[in-house]
Design an enzyme around this catalytic site. Structure first.
Site, short mmCIF file in Angstrom:
data_model
loop_
_atom_site.label_atom_id
_atom_site.label_comp_id
_atom_site.label_asym_id
_atom_site.label_seq_id
_atom_site.Cartn_x
_atom_site.Cartn_y
_atom_site.Cartn_z
N ASN A 37 15.18 -13.84 -11.88
CA ASN A 37 15.09 -12.61 -12.67
C ASN A 37 16.00 -11.50 -12.15
OD1 ASN A 37 14.16 -10.83 -14.59
ND2 ASN A 37 12.20 -10.44 -13.58
N HIS A 122 -3.96 -12.00 -16.41
CA HIS A 122 -3.52 -10.69 -15.91
C HIS A 122 -4.15 -9.56 -16.69
CE1 HIS A 122 -0.49 -13.27 -14.19
NE2 HIS A 122 -0.11 -12.29 -13.41
N ARG A 147 -6.50 -11.60 -12.41
CA ARG A 147 -5.84 -10.63 -11.54
C ARG A 147 -5.99 -9.26 -12.16
NH1 ARG A 147 0.61 -9.83 -10.22
NH2 ARG A 147 0.41 -8.37 -11.94
N TYR A 159 2.53 -0.80 -10.22
CA TYR A 159 3.07 -2.13 -10.48
C TYR A 159 2.05 -2.93 -11.30
CZ TYR A 159 3.30 -7.08 -9.87
OH TYR A 159 3.28 -8.41 -10.14
N ASP A 210 -2.62 -7.94 -6.60
CA ASP A 210 -1.26 -8.08 -6.03
C ASP A 210 -0.80 -6.72 -5.51
OD1 ASP A 210 1.36 -8.68 -5.46
OD2 ASP A 210 1.82 -9.58 -7.42
N HIS A 212 2.07 -6.39 -4.08
CA HIS A 212 3.51 -6.46 -4.36
C HIS A 212 4.37 -5.96 -3.21
CE1 HIS A 212 6.87 -6.68 -7.39
NE2 HIS A 212 6.13 -7.71 -7.73
N GLU A 236 -2.80 -10.40 -2.72
CA GLU A 236 -1.45 -11.02 -2.73
C GLU A 236 -0.40 -10.08 -2.16
OE1 GLU A 236 -0.42 -12.44 -6.62
OE2 GLU A 236 1.73 -12.30 -6.22
N GLU A 262 5.96 -15.73 -3.09
CA GLU A 262 6.76 -15.90 -4.31
C GLU A 262 8.25 -15.65 -4.07
OE1 GLU A 262 4.53 -13.04 -6.66
OE2 GLU A 262 6.22 -11.67 -6.64
N ARG A 283 2.45 -19.08 -2.27
CA ARG A 283 2.78 -18.74 -3.66
C ARG A 283 4.13 -19.28 -4.12
NH1 ARG A 283 1.18 -16.84 -7.58
NH2 ARG A 283 2.26 -14.85 -7.75
N HIS A 312 3.78 -19.34 -8.13
CA HIS A 312 4.20 -18.16 -8.89
C HIS A 312 4.51 -18.59 -10.33
CE1 HIS A 312 7.42 -14.73 -9.12
NE2 HIS A 312 6.25 -14.28 -9.48
N ASP A 316 8.98 -14.43 -16.22
CA ASP A 316 10.41 -14.36 -15.95
C ASP A 316 10.94 -15.68 -15.40
OD1 ASP A 316 9.39 -12.01 -13.59
OD2 ASP A 316 10.01 -14.01 -13.00
N GLU A 339 -0.81 -19.16 -11.46
CA GLU A 339 -0.63 -17.92 -12.22
C GLU A 339 -0.21 -18.26 -13.65
OE1 GLU A 339 2.53 -15.44 -10.74
OE2 GLU A 339 1.80 -13.72 -11.87
N TRP A 402 10.00 -2.28 -4.19
CA TRP A 402 9.39 -2.44 -5.51
C TRP A 402 8.55 -3.71 -5.47
CZ3 TRP A 402 9.34 -6.22 -9.43
CH2 TRP A 402 8.58 -5.85 -10.56
C1 GCO Z 1 3.66 -11.99 -9.77
C2 GCO Z 1 4.92 -11.33 -9.38
C3 GCO Z 1 5.88 -11.00 -10.48
C4 GCO Z 1 7.19 -10.48 -9.92
C5 GCO Z 1 8.30 -10.90 -10.81
C6 GCO Z 1 9.66 -10.46 -10.32
O1 GCO Z 1 2.78 -12.04 -8.95
O2 GCO Z 1 3.61 -12.52 -10.87
O3 GCO Z 1 4.71 -10.36 -8.42
O4 GCO Z 1 5.35 -10.14 -11.42
O5 GCO Z 1 7.18 -9.10 -9.82
O6 GCO Z 1 8.26 -12.28 -10.94
O7 GCO Z 1 10.66 -10.99 -11.13
MG MG Z 2 3.19 -11.27 -7.10
#
Ligand code: GCO
Ligand code: MG
Length: 402
Positions: A37, A122, A147, A159, A210, A212, A236, A262, A283, A312, A316, A339, A402
């Site tokens: 992505n 989600h 989640r 996020y 998450d 993140h 996560e 991930e 992940r 993961h 994307d 997921e 991020w």
């Molecule tokens: C998740 C991830 C995604 C990522 C994304 C980045 O747990 O699904 O954190 O949302 O942010 O795949 O491209």
């Molecule tokens: Mg994640």
């Protein structure tokens, strides 16, 4: 079974996807997902300009040998671009093997070890109340695990909170959008979120969250402790994933289960985390981890240390990657959870899949190979369009993960 043709196909049916197509001289066609992505063209060039020409004339059945020749033969090993490229080729070769033997890939990986692959959905909302309602909708739809991400007091651009109901991953055309993050309101708000969710839905559904990669180890440990009363399935990506030592600090303070990985690409990124039992779920996903060949090795290693898989599975990555994850986790012993979020409607025109959701699980039919039919003509109707993930800054303007 000599490889005769190999190419990448870029398409944007609602999101950008990179697909590797490999054809053998006897007419078998395999597909793999090479989507990274926001950096799609880097992988496409790595494949088209450097790697795919090397495949022509090789025996498509020699998956293990091809994997090592690509990994070791490049000299420059590891990293997301390299491992995504190898992952896509590996997926396509397993697809070819399954199709040529007329059997689903999970049969080649050991056979069915479970009836279906349990997924988490989600739920998210701009406020705690909205998020609680969203969790209720997933529970009604039969999900066994959800989640939960939410806007919180003092944190209006969190996020994981989507604009639509189903997809939340941003991909902004031209320039990344800017989000803000400050750990104070986040750490104060997340326990309140889960207190409200548990009060509304009770204890029969697994809950996940998450972070993140946004906290430092002390903050992550504080959050893990604060969430213990709500018994999460996992917390996560509590900290940035580069420093494996951070996970030890978290582990010393909390029994909240931890998932990470991930953004990992090889076993070497998680070897210490797994062998020292510092995490509960790994992940890594098929596309970004060198394919089924390498992820299978990681899963077998993780099994020794009570670590379970949890691929993961964001939108994307293309449906080909999700299918590969399902075949893999249908067959391995130490599966944890998958997921899942639905791909944009347009994507289903390009990728016809052999999996379906029922009772909170994804199920695979008996189609040979990975079971995904990739429609290259439809793909051509949706040209690639450059897009970026957001970036995050703190309230004072400084850059944050991020
Ligand atoms: C998740 C991830 C995604 C990522 C994304 C980045 O747990 O699904 O954190 O949302 O942010 O795949 O491209
Ligand atoms: Mg994640």
């Amino acid at each position: 079974m000599k490889i005769e043709k190999a190419r990448t196909v870029l398409t944007c049916p609602g999101r950008n996807f990179v697909t590797v197509v490999i054809e053998t001289e006897d007419g078998v066609r395999g597909v793999g997902d090479a989507t990274l992505n926001g950096r799609e063209l880097a992988v496409a060039s790595y494949l088209d300009d450097h790697v795919l020409p090397l495949l022509i004339g090789l025996d498509a059945r020699s998956i293990e040998d091809i994997w090592h020749s690509l990994y070791k033969g490049a000299y420059w090993r590891r990293g997301p671009v390299t491992m995504t490229a190898i992952g896509a080729i590996d997926m396509a070769l397993w697809d070819i093997k399954g199709k040529s033997l007329d059997t689903p890939v999970f049969n080649l990986l050991g056979g069915r070890a479970r009836d279906g692959v349990t997924v988490y959905g989600h739920a998210n909302g701009a406020t705690i109340d909205e998020s609680v309602e969203a969790v209720g909708r997933y529970v009604e739809a039969g999900y066994k695990a959800v989640r939960v991400q939410s806007g919180l007091p003092g944190l209006t651009q969190p996020y994981g909170v989507g604009r639509g109901d189903l997809c939340y991953e941003p991909a902004e055309i031209d320039r990344p959008i800017l989000e803000t993050f400050d750990s104070g309101p986040y750490l104060r708000g997340v326990p309140k979120l889960f207190e409200a969710v548990r009060a509304a839905i009770g204890w029969d559904v697994d809950l996940l969250h998450d972070a993140h990669h946004r906290l430092n180890p002390r903050e992550a440990a504080q959050l893990g402790v604060a969430l213990e009363p709500y018994q999460l399935f996992w917390l996560e990506d509590p900290v940035p994933a580069e420093l494996q030592e951070s996970l030890r600090l978290i582990r010393q303070h909390t029994v909240t289960p931890i998932a990470i990985g991930e953004v990992f690409n090889t076993l070497y990124d998680c070897q210490q985390l797994i062998s020292e039992q510092l995490i509960d779920y790994i992940r890594m996903t098929v596309a970004h981890s060198g394919g089924l060949t390498h992820l299978q090795r990681i899963a077998h290693f993780a099994e020794l240390y009570h670590v379970r898989t949890a691929c993961h599975g964001p939108t994307d990555l293309s449906p080909i990657n999700l299918a590969a994850c399902l075949h893999f986790q249908t067959a391995i012993h130490n599966f944890g959870i998958q997921e899942y979020m639905r791909h944009p409607e347009l994507a289903t025109e390009v990728f016809d899949v052999g999996y379906w959701l029922e009772d909170g699980m994804l199920h695979l039919d008996e189609r040979p190979g990975l079971g995904v039919t990739f429609n290259e003509e439809r793909a051509a109707d949706y040209p690639y369009c450059r897009a970026y993930l957001p970036v995050a800054r703190r309230g004072d303007g400084g850059v944050h993960s991020w």
